[in-house]
Design an enzyme around this catalytic site. Structure first.
Site, PDB file in Angstrom:
ATOM      1  N   HIS A  45      -2.515   6.897  -0.534  1.00 24.05           N
ATOM      2  CA  HIS A  45      -2.196   7.470  -2.021  1.00 24.05           C
ATOM      3  C   HIS A  45      -1.584   6.686  -2.875  1.00 24.05           C
ATOM      4  O   HIS A  45      -0.884   5.651  -2.353  1.00 24.05           O
ATOM      5  CB  HIS A  45      -1.860   8.973  -2.117  1.00 24.05           C
ATOM      6  CG  HIS A  45      -0.549   9.055  -1.589  1.00 24.05           C
ATOM      7  ND1 HIS A  45      -0.299   9.624   0.028  1.00 24.05           N
ATOM      8  CD2 HIS A  45       0.662   8.760  -1.931  1.00 24.05           C
ATOM      9  CE1 HIS A  45       1.118   9.378   0.007  1.00 24.05           C
ATOM     10  NE2 HIS A  45       1.544   8.924  -1.190  1.00 24.05           N
ATOM     11  N   HIS A 131       2.048   1.654  -6.469  1.00 25.03           N
ATOM     12  CA  HIS A 131       1.804   1.113  -5.312  1.00 25.03           C
ATOM     13  C   HIS A 131       1.034   2.189  -4.350  1.00 25.03           C
ATOM     14  O   HIS A 131       1.340   3.206  -4.436  1.00 25.03           O
ATOM     15  CB  HIS A 131       3.006   0.364  -4.640  1.00 25.03           C
ATOM     16  CG  HIS A 131       3.699   1.233  -4.187  1.00 25.03           C
ATOM     17  ND1 HIS A 131       4.804   1.932  -5.254  1.00 25.03           N
ATOM     18  CD2 HIS A 131       4.211   1.807  -2.904  1.00 25.03           C
ATOM     19  CE1 HIS A 131       5.582   2.733  -4.169  1.00 25.03           C
ATOM     20  NE2 HIS A 131       5.374   2.931  -2.912  1.00 25.03           N
TER      21      HIS A 131
END
Length: 217
Positions: A45, A131
């Site tokens: 995720h 990220h």
């Protein structure tokens, strides 16, 4: 409970990334465990904010505050792109906004983090880098890395075993990666149950889905 907020890439985006990671994954140099612990695909995720341990009763209030943030934020057209290493031990793939305000994602991260400032014990971060974490050095690889550093600090130049994996080299190989574009339409508020997942890792439970419904700029 241990909470974080995130964007979840669709299945086709994660599958595309998995193929790219297969091409750069290092193998074990001996019969021991692999040098990297890969994050399971279902747990990959884009972290927007990590709140840490918060009181059980804070979930509803946090979800309501986050809902106000997402209701005033437009969906984002984004793409996984590039890679890097945090603290010499964590491999990540970057995220960028496509065909839009490049700072829109950074602003969303800041607002999502601020939504938890009354309940989170963590200090706000000065910088944000969107990220998706894909791998971490195994415990064995981290011990070997620490041993080499200690020996180097003592000026010990005796030949020894080389690094189990060159993580910067893996990140460099992924630096040209560009994944499929997708439209991020909701923020997930997720509870992390440590040690309850695969191979003793965390188990992630989505506690709220908050749609991005603001108007496009």
């Amino acid at each position: 409970m241990r909470l974080f907020a995130s964007l979840r890439p669709p299945a086709e985006v994660l599958e595309h990334l998995a193929h790219a990671l297969d091409g750069v994954a290092p193998g074990s140099l001996d019969a021991g465990p692999p040098p990297l612990r890969w994050v399971p695909p279902e747990q990959r995720h884009v972290t927007l904010a990590f709140y840490g341990e918060v009181p059980d009763g804070a979930l509803e209030d946090l979800a309501e505050t986050l809902g106000a943030v997402t209701a005033s934020t437009a969906p984002l057209q984004v793409q996984l792109a590039g890679a890097g290493v945090f603290s010499g031990a964590t491999l990540w793939v970057g995220v960028r906004v496509v065909d839009g305000d490049e700072r829109a994602l950074t602003r969303l991260m800041g607002r999502v983090e601020a939504a938890g400032e009354d309940i989170s014990r963590l200090e706000p971060r000065d910088r944000h880098r969107a990220h998706l974490t894909v791998a971490r050095l195994s415990a064995r690889a981290q011990r070997e890395r620490s041993d080499r550093r200690r020996r180097s600090g003592r000026g010990d130049r005796r030949p020894g075993r080389g690094p189990a994996v060159d993580l910067p080299a893996v990140a460099h190989a992924l630096s040209v990666y560009r994944g499929p574009e997708w439209t991020a339409r909701e923020v997930e508020l997720v509870e992390s149950h440590l040690g309850a997942g695969r191979s003793g890792g965390p188990l992630h439970e989505v506690r709220a889905r908050l749609p991005l419904t603001g108007e496009q700029a």
